[in-house]
Design an enzyme around this catalytic site. Structure first.
Site, short mmCIF file in Angstrom:
data_model
loop_
_atom_site.label_atom_id
_atom_site.label_comp_id
_atom_site.label_asym_id
_atom_site.label_seq_id
_atom_site.Cartn_x
_atom_site.Cartn_y
_atom_site.Cartn_z
N SER A 182 0.77 -1.21 -0.09
CA SER A 182 0.38 0.10 0.05
C SER A 182 1.34 1.44 -0.24
O SER A 182 0.56 2.37 -1.12
CB SER A 182 -0.74 0.21 1.37
OG SER A 182 -0.28 -0.18 2.56
N GLU A 183 2.53 1.31 0.40
CA GLU A 183 3.18 2.54 0.78
C GLU A 183 4.52 1.89 0.08
O GLU A 183 4.50 0.83 0.82
CB GLU A 183 2.60 3.68 1.81
CG GLU A 183 1.33 4.69 1.68
CD GLU A 183 0.22 4.24 2.62
OE1 GLU A 183 -0.02 4.45 2.57
OE2 GLU A 183 0.28 3.12 2.78
N THR A 184 5.65 2.86 0.00
CA THR A 184 7.02 2.14 0.03
C THR A 184 7.36 4.17 0.37
O THR A 184 7.10 4.92 -0.67
CB THR A 184 7.44 1.73 -1.95
OG1 THR A 184 7.19 0.40 -1.78
CG2 THR A 184 8.98 2.13 -1.21
#
Length: 273
Positions: free
Chosen positions: A40-42
């Site tokens: 969902s996020e990096t």
């Protein structure tokens, strides 16, 4: 590093990939890595541009950069500490991001971030609410309340009567491809958690987020300020995605809302960019 956020049970929270030295990495490379990790996020840690901050953070979903996000804030702070860094002030970390400065408090293994100000609030208009209820497959009468709770990503939320109603949602996200929306409902009295939350972010390429700090932050500001929720409570999230996340909300007398949860580094290594 890859950090599991909002769960004490390994591989049951929301993971975030953290590149601890983003210096010299282009926007295109950042987005390509975020698309490739498919989390969902990096995030990418960079030197701060202000002496008030300990580091600067850029946050990417598979489809876009976000000005702020909650679980990446906690996970990146955990990775930054695990890498041997020390905040300027003991017990307090300041993260710089596109949404301004975000404070975190650090007490032993516990991390929590101060919910940033909402840039949009107030009730949804009829057209937005109609689109969301149609996509969720529910009647308008099932919605107890609704609100913009946008602290950067663009969140809106509807409140349903029960956690079961939230868990039973089978949204058709093709009807709201540009949405950033959540649903919250109460667990029965006496439960470990007060609320169940689900969040959907098709606008940035995340159909359902396993555990969402930014959404919980905005919702907590709304519910505690209005007196609809107590100053301290817990939220469960992620069971429909095979996770077991728990988010802790604490509203202080000065109006600051803190969002906390477990964080654990699960992967250490080198990424080639």
């Amino acid at each position: 590093m890859q950090v599991d956020v909002f769960s004490s049970r390994p591989f049951s929270g929301n993971p975030v990939a953290v590149v601890l030295d983003g210096t010299g990495v282009s926007d295109e490379q950042m987005q390509a890595l975020a698309r490739w990790t498919n989390l969902s996020e990096t995030t990418f840690v960079l030197p701060p541009t202000t002496k008030k901050a300990d580091y600067r953070l850029r946050i990417f979903t598979p489809g876009a950069e976000l000005p702020f996000a909650g679980h990446p804030t906690l996970g990146s702070a955990r990775a930054w500490l695990e890498a041997g860094n020390t905040p300027r002030h003991a017990g307090r970390i300041v993260q710089e991001c596109a949404a301004d400065l975000v404070a975190l408090r650090h007490r032993g293994d516990d991390l929590a971030f101060a919910a940033p100000p909402r840039i949009r609030d107030g009730a949804l208009d009829d057209a937005d609410l109609e689109r969301i209820t149609a996509a969720f497959g529910i009647a308008r009468e099932q919605v107890l309340a609704h609100q913009w709770v946008d602290n950067g990503p663009g969140w809106a939320v509807i409140q349903l009567a029960t956690a079961r109603e939230v868990l039973e949602l089978e949204p058709d996200l093709s009807l709201i491809p540009d949405a950033m929306v959540g649903a919250i409902g109460a667990h029965p009295h006496g439960s470990e958690y007060r609320y169940e939350m689900r969040t959907f972010a098709p606008a940035v390429g995340v159909p359902e987020d396993p555990a969402c700090g930014s959404m919980n932050a905005g919702v907590a500001q709304w519910l505690t300020a209005s007196g609809a929720a107590p100053a301290s409570y817990r939220v469960s999230q992620g069971s429909r995605t095979g996770r077991d996340a728990g988010i802790t909300v604490t509203a202080e007398n000065d109006g600051t809302v803190w969002i906390g949860g477990d964080t654990a580094v699960m992967i250490r290594g080198t990424v080639i960019l």
